[in-house]
Design a protein around this motif. Structure first.
Motif, PDB file in Angstrom:
ATOM      1  N   PHE A 198       0.815  -1.204   0.000  1.00 58.25           N
ATOM      2  CA  PHE A 198       0.000   0.000   0.000  1.00 58.25           C
ATOM      3  C   PHE A 198       0.855   1.263   0.000  1.00 58.25           C
ATOM      4  O   PHE A 198       0.341   2.357  -0.154  1.00 58.25           O
ATOM      5  CB  PHE A 198      -0.917   0.018   1.216  1.00 58.25           C
ATOM      6  N   ALA A 199       2.156   1.130   0.202  1.00 59.07           N
ATOM      7  CA  ALA A 199       3.032   2.287   0.326  1.00 59.07           C
ATOM      8  C   ALA A 199       3.007   3.161  -0.908  1.00 59.07           C
ATOM      9  O   ALA A 199       2.879   4.380  -0.813  1.00 59.07           O
ATOM     10  CB  ALA A 199       4.458   1.848   0.636  1.00 59.07           C
ATOM     11  N   GLU A 200       3.126   2.559  -2.078  1.00 56.65           N
ATOM     12  CA  GLU A 200       3.154   3.354  -3.304  1.00 56.65           C
ATOM     13  C   GLU A 200       1.832   4.075  -3.508  1.00 56.65           C
ATOM     14  O   GLU A 200       1.791   5.242  -3.879  1.00 56.65           O
ATOM     15  CB  GLU A 200       3.464   2.466  -4.507  1.00 56.65           C
ATOM     16  N   ALA A 201       0.722   3.401  -3.245  1.00 57.21           N
ATOM     17  CA  ALA A 201      -0.592   4.018  -3.414  1.00 57.21           C
ATOM     18  C   ALA A 201      -0.795   5.189  -2.464  1.00 57.21           C
ATOM     19  O   ALA A 201      -1.479   6.149  -2.785  1.00 57.21           O
ATOM     20  CB  ALA A 201      -1.690   2.974  -3.194  1.00 57.21           C
ATOM     21  N   ASN A 202      -0.185   5.137  -1.285  1.00 60.87           N
ATOM     22  CA  ASN A 202      -0.330   6.206  -0.306  1.00 60.87           C
ATOM     23  C   ASN A 202       0.771   7.253  -0.403  1.00 60.87           C
ATOM     24  O   ASN A 202       0.860   8.135   0.441  1.00 60.87           O
ATOM     25  CB  ASN A 202      -0.350   5.627   1.113  1.00 60.87           C
ATOM     26  N   GLY A 203       1.626   7.157  -1.388  1.00 63.76           N
ATOM     27  CA  GLY A 203       2.688   8.133  -1.546  1.00 63.76           C
ATOM     28  C   GLY A 203       3.815   7.963  -0.551  1.00 63.76           C
ATOM     29  O   GLY A 203       4.549   8.892  -0.280  1.00 63.76           O
ATOM     30  N   GLU A 204       3.965   6.794   0.019  1.00 64.30           N
ATOM     31  CA  GLU A 204       4.987   6.566   1.032  1.00 64.30           C
ATOM     32  C   GLU A 204       6.240   5.971   0.412  1.00 64.30           C
ATOM     33  O   GLU A 204       6.166   5.141  -0.468  1.00 64.30           O
ATOM     34  CB  GLU A 204       4.477   5.604   2.100  1.00 64.30           C
ATOM     35  N   ASP A 205       7.351   6.404   0.877  1.00 65.22           N
ATOM     36  CA  ASP A 205       8.620   5.783   0.540  1.00 65.22           C
ATOM     37  C   ASP A 205       9.360   5.614   1.856  1.00 65.22           C
ATOM     38  O   ASP A 205      10.195   6.421   2.228  1.00 65.22           O
ATOM     39  CB  ASP A 205       9.410   6.631  -0.446  1.00 65.22           C
ATOM     40  N   ARG A 206       9.017   4.559   2.572  1.00 61.39           N
ATOM     41  CA  ARG A 206       9.548   4.351   3.914  1.00 61.39           C
ATOM     42  C   ARG A 206      11.056   4.187   3.935  1.00 61.39           C
ATOM     43  O   ARG A 206      11.692   4.496   4.921  1.00 61.39           O
ATOM     44  CB  ARG A 206       8.864   3.163   4.561  1.00 61.39           C
ATOM     45  N   SER A 207      11.627   3.708   2.833  1.00 65.85           N
ATOM     46  CA  SER A 207      13.073   3.507   2.826  1.00 65.85           C
ATOM     47  C   SER A 207      13.807   4.838   2.944  1.00 65.85           C
ATOM     48  O   SER A 207      14.922   4.880   3.438  1.00 65.85           O
ATOM     49  CB  SER A 207      13.504   2.783   1.550  1.00 65.85           C
ATOM     50  N   ARG A 208      13.183   5.928   2.524  1.00 70.86           N
ATOM     51  CA  ARG A 208      13.809   7.243   2.663  1.00 70.86           C
ATOM     52  C   ARG A 208      13.270   8.033   3.840  1.00 70.86           C
ATOM     53  O   ARG A 208      13.984   8.816   4.441  1.00 70.86           O
ATOM     54  CB  ARG A 208      13.592   8.056   1.382  1.00 70.86           C
ATOM     55  N   GLN A 209      11.994   7.856   4.180  1.00 68.21           N
ATOM     56  CA  GLN A 209      11.374   8.670   5.224  1.00 68.21           C
ATOM     57  C   GLN A 209      11.905   8.348   6.625  1.00 68.21           C
ATOM     58  O   GLN A 209      12.138   9.255   7.403  1.00 68.21           O
ATOM     59  CB  GLN A 209       9.850   8.498   5.217  1.00 68.21           C
ATOM     60  N   ARG A 210      12.065   7.097   6.944  1.00 64.03           N
ATOM     61  CA  ARG A 210      12.500   6.745   8.301  1.00 64.03           C
ATOM     62  C   ARG A 210      13.874   7.304   8.654  1.00 64.03           C
ATOM     63  O   ARG A 210      14.037   7.890   9.725  1.00 64.03           O
ATOM     64  CB  ARG A 210      12.451   5.241   8.494  1.00 64.03           C
ATOM     65  N   PRO A 211      14.887   7.152   7.801  1.00 65.93           N
ATOM     66  CA  PRO A 211      16.189   7.737   8.145  1.00 65.93           C
ATOM     67  C   PRO A 211      16.139   9.262   8.247  1.00 65.93           C
ATOM     68  O   PRO A 211      16.786   9.851   9.119  1.00 65.93           O
ATOM     69  CB  PRO A 211      17.104   7.300   6.998  1.00 65.93           C
ATOM     70  N   ARG A 212      15.364   9.899   7.377  1.00 65.08           N
ATOM     71  CA  ARG A 212      15.225  11.357   7.439  1.00 65.08           C
ATOM     72  C   ARG A 212      14.557  11.782   8.740  1.00 65.08           C
ATOM     73  O   ARG A 212      14.997  12.721   9.407  1.00 65.08           O
ATOM     74  CB  ARG A 212      14.421  11.883   6.245  1.00 65.08           C
ATOM     75  N   ALA A 213      13.485  11.075   9.132  1.00 68.73           N
ATOM     76  CA  ALA A 213      12.782  11.397  10.371  1.00 68.73           C
ATOM     77  C   ALA A 213      13.709  11.210  11.574  1.00 68.73           C
ATOM     78  O   ALA A 213      13.727  12.030  12.489  1.00 68.73           O
ATOM     79  CB  ALA A 213      11.535  10.528  10.513  1.00 68.73           C
TER      80      ALA A 213
END
Length: 171
Positions: free
Chosen positions: A22-37
């Motif tokens: 569901f990540a792509e459909a929701n605009g999520e890219d967790r592989s980049r967001q978590r380290p940035r956060a």
């Protein structure tokens, strides 16, 4: 990987990353967001750090807030999942037209997912934290979340630096 579909495993630069179907459909890219956060959590601005002292450990109305929390393609300054509430601390950079438009799109995206955005001026957090917290409590109560947590707060007039996302409240 969970209900409703299969996730993907990606091996990139020696790191194995799993993605939700569901990540792509929701605009999520967790592989980049978590380290940035995580990086943002390490270097908070002084107003964010000051506000965090009052939001952390359920100190504000018994609500659990997370700081620098990824939601979809965005990283929210503070997020309370049970109240569906985001608090953003905005510095002077948010006064520009381009950033204001980005903030408007971001708020619309979050609102479409049921998350209410409250924007605070960094100067208000720095200069009048008590007023910000008082009005934040009444805004929180306006949403009916106070009934969930069993708290009762009397509504207060907002301080000069507090603003709900004015761009989304003009309607």
């Amino acid at each position: 990987m969970g209900r409703g579909g299969r996730g993907a495993a990606v091996f990139d630069d020696g790191v194995l990353t799993f993605t939700s179907p569901f990540a792509e459909a929701n605009g999520e890219d967790r592989s980049r967001q978590r380290p940035r956060a995580k990086a943002f959590r390490r270097v908070m601005t002084p107003p964010e750090a000051r506000l965090w002292q009052w939001l952390r450990a359920r100190r504000f109305r018994g609500l659990k807030f997370r700081r620098q929390h990824p939601v979809g393609p965005y990283i929210l300054d503070f997020h309370c999942a049970e109240a569906k509430l985001a608090i953003e601390v905005d510095g002077a950079v948010h006064d520009g037209a381009e950033q204001a438009e980005h903030d408007r799109r971001r708020t619309a995206w979050l609102s479409g997912r049921g998350v209410r955005v409250i924007r605070l001026r960094a100067t208000a957090v720095r200069d009048d934290l008590g007023g910000v917290l008082d009005f934040g409590g009444s805004t929180h109560q306006d949403q009916g979340v106070a009934a969930v947590r069993g708290s009762a707060a009397s509504p207060k007039v907002p301080g000069p630096g507090f603003r709900r996302d004015a761009r989304s409240c003009l309607a």
